[in-house]
Design an enzyme around this catalytic site. Structure first.
Site, PDB file in Angstrom:
ATOM      1  N   GLU A   1       0.486   7.874 -18.884  1.00 23.38           N
ATOM      2  CA  GLU A   1       0.907   9.282 -18.963  1.00 23.38           C
ATOM      3  C   GLU A   1       1.356   9.697 -17.554  1.00 23.38           C
ATOM      4  OE1 GLU A   1      -2.172  10.036 -22.659  1.00 23.38           O
ATOM      5  OE2 GLU A   1      -2.257  11.397 -20.929  1.00 23.38           O
TER       6      GLU A   1
ATOM      7  N   ASN B   1     -11.243   8.730 -21.689  1.00 24.99           N
ATOM      8  CA  ASN B   1     -11.422  10.140 -22.044  1.00 24.99           C
ATOM      9  C   ASN B   1     -12.352  10.352 -23.226  1.00 24.99           C
ATOM     10  OD1 ASN B   1     -10.713  12.581 -20.868  1.00 24.99           O
ATOM     11  ND2 ASN B   1      -9.211  13.049 -22.446  1.00 24.99           N
TER      12      ASN B   1
ATOM     13  N   HIS C   1      -2.569  15.366 -18.596  1.00 24.01           N
ATOM     14  CA  HIS C   1      -2.213  14.415 -19.660  1.00 24.01           C
ATOM     15  C   HIS C   1      -0.783  14.650 -20.128  1.00 24.01           C
ATOM     16  CE1 HIS C   1      -6.223  12.694 -20.659  1.00 24.01           C
ATOM     17  NE2 HIS C   1      -6.607  13.769 -19.999  1.00 24.01           N
TER      18      HIS C   1
ATOM     19  N   ARG D   1     -12.956  15.151 -17.683  1.00 21.19           N
ATOM     20  CA  ARG D   1     -13.057  16.410 -16.931  1.00 21.19           C
ATOM     21  C   ARG D   1     -14.405  17.110 -17.186  1.00 21.19           C
ATOM     22  NH1 ARG D   1      -9.097  16.589 -20.892  1.00 21.19           N
ATOM     23  NH2 ARG D   1      -9.526  17.936 -22.692  1.00 21.19           N
TER      24      ARG D   1
ATOM     25  N   GLU E   1      -2.214  19.363 -21.122  1.00 21.20           N
ATOM     26  CA  GLU E   1      -1.480  18.400 -21.951  1.00 21.20           C
ATOM     27  C   GLU E   1      -0.034  18.845 -22.031  1.00 21.20           C
ATOM     28  OE1 GLU E   1      -3.339  15.818 -24.191  1.00 21.20           O
ATOM     29  OE2 GLU E   1      -1.306  15.145 -23.661  1.00 21.20           O
TER      30      GLU E   1
ATOM     31  N   TYR F   1      -2.414   8.233 -30.941  1.00 21.96           N
ATOM     32  CA  TYR F   1      -3.403   8.537 -31.983  1.00 21.96           C
ATOM     33  C   TYR F   1      -3.255   7.672 -33.232  1.00 21.96           C
ATOM     34  CZ  TYR F   1      -4.862  12.640 -29.267  1.00 21.96           C
ATOM     35  OH  TYR F   1      -5.352  13.475 -28.272  1.00 21.96           O
TER      36      TYR F   1
HETATM   37  C1  LIG Z   1      -2.505  12.292 -25.823  1.00 19.03           C
HETATM   38  C2  LIG Z   1      -3.828  12.440 -25.102  1.00 19.03           C
HETATM   39  O1  LIG Z   1      -4.248  11.558 -24.362  1.00 19.03           O
HETATM   40  N1  LIG Z   1      -4.532  13.530 -25.295  1.00 19.03           N
HETATM   41  C3  LIG Z   1      -5.849  13.708 -24.714  1.00 19.03           C
HETATM   42  C4  LIG Z   1      -6.310  15.115 -25.018  1.00 19.03           C
HETATM   43  C5  LIG Z   1      -7.481  15.564 -24.102  1.00 19.03           C
HETATM   44  O2  LIG Z   1      -7.378  15.340 -22.884  1.00 19.03           O
HETATM   45  O3  LIG Z   1      -8.429  16.148 -24.616  1.00 19.03           O
HETATM   46  C6  LIG Z   1      -6.833  12.687 -25.328  1.00 19.03           C
HETATM   47  O4  LIG Z   1      -6.712  12.400 -26.503  1.00 19.03           O
HETATM   48  O5  LIG Z   1      -7.704  12.201 -24.597  1.00 19.03           O
HETATM   49 ZN   LIG Z   2      -4.039  11.459 -22.168  1.00 20.14          ZN
END
Ligand SMILES: CC(=O)N[C@@H](CC(=O)O)C(=O)O
Ligand SMILES: [Zn+2]
EC number: 3.5.1.15
Length: 315
Positions: free
Chosen positions: A26, A72, A118, A170, A180, A290
């Protein structure tokens, strides 16, 4: 937190970090944080320590989302408390390191704010992903940005869903702010996306500085989109997807979706319709990352969230 007539007084935010590369492909956060590590003048604010940080350097090096597992999703008590071993997965070791550097998660020693940058392949524009509807400080920050850049400059996705919420990188900070921005292909740097990310962050940092200097922000209402449900692709008996996002849904993130609206188109040409309850607002539509998470899009419900007035607590 102490209350005053119209709001709450809160301690100053002295230690702030901007994370890029939590997902190594990203590229907006990777690019901006690399610039700011070389020359951080743009993100420095008087009285605030601002630390740009590449959160998953190994994944950034290989321009992939992650090496062993999604960083994450790794900040659970179980993972953070695992005894250190050489053979631990890459992102488990990295999560423990980040918790040491910017946490410990939930402690008074944790950083005040982490902005985690992101990108999404979905047509989401600039979206704040928040995990605490009671965080008046961050709600006021977003309101300040929306009042400065325009109400349509960014959306707020609130993820407090009992089953769908996850322990983000975070979340080690007292105030966790996901930013995002899309649409942007994985591994690609788009100038328009980088520009809008940079602009949003500028005003977020300006807000922190104004707050720390004693400016008071009056109680306000903020329109947010509350995460409601996750929708997977239709799958065949082998578990493979058997339909794609319908052309009438593609790129229509944040637009109303009503029962009977088209959501999928099967590979042999049949339309599948949304059969949910009432109008929802879909987002993360066709996010590339996803597919492996069995998620074609999520639905949200629009809500007006009250934010208390905030001012700095001086004693
Ligand atoms: C596309 C992407 O990576 N979105 C993040 C959303 C987030 O930071 O809560 C994730 O799925 O971890
Ligand atoms: Zn991401």
């Amino acid at each position: 937190m102490t209350t005053y007539l119209n709001g709450v007084s809160l301690p100053p935010s002295k230690r702030v970090s901007i994370f890029g590369g939590t997902h190594g492909n990203e590229m907006t956060g990777v690019t901006l944080v690399r610039q700011w590590i070389k020359n951080g003048a743009e993100v420095q604010r008087a009285g605030v320590l601002v630390t740009p940080f590449i959160a998953n350097p190994k994944a950034v090096e290989r321009r992939v989302r992650y090496i062993d597992q999604d960083l994450n999703r790794a900040f659970t008590p179980e993972i953070l408390s695992l005894v250190e071993r050489k053979d631990l997965p890459c992102e488990v070791k990295q999560a423990q390191e980040i918790n040491r550097l910017f946490g410990p998660k939930g402690s008074k020693d944790a950083y005040d704010v982490i902005f985690d940058l992101h990108n999404t392949t979905s047509n989401m524009g600039c979206t704040f992903i928040l995990e605490n509807s009671g965080d008046d400080f961050i709600l006021q920050m977003v309101n300040y940005i929306k009042c400065t850049l325009g109400q349509s400059s960014c959306h707020v996705l609130l993820n407090e869903h009992p089953e769908l919420k996850y322990e983000t990188t975070r979340s080690v900070a007292k105030h966790a702010v996901g930013l995002e921005v899309g649409p942007q292909p994985q591994g690609v740097i788009r100038s328009d996306i980088l520009k809008s990310t940079r602009q949003i962050l500028k005003y977020a940092l300006d807000f922190i500085q104004l707050f720390n200097k004693g400016e008071e922000f009056a109680a306000c209402d903020l329109e947010v989109y509350v995460l409601d449900a996750s929708v997977d692709y239709p799958r065949d008996q082998h578990g493979d997807i058997s339909a794609m996002i319908h052309p009438h849904l593609q790129d229509r993130d944040w637009q109303p979706l009503c029962p009977g609206d088209a959501i999928f188109l099967t590979f042999d040409g049949k339309t599948i319709y949304y059969e949910g309850e009432g109008t929802v607002y879909p987002t993360f539509i066709n996010e590339a990352a996803y597919y492996e998470k069995h998620r074609a899009f999520v639905t949200t419900r629009k809500k007006v969230l009250p934010a208390k007035g905030v001012k700095i607590r001086t004693v």
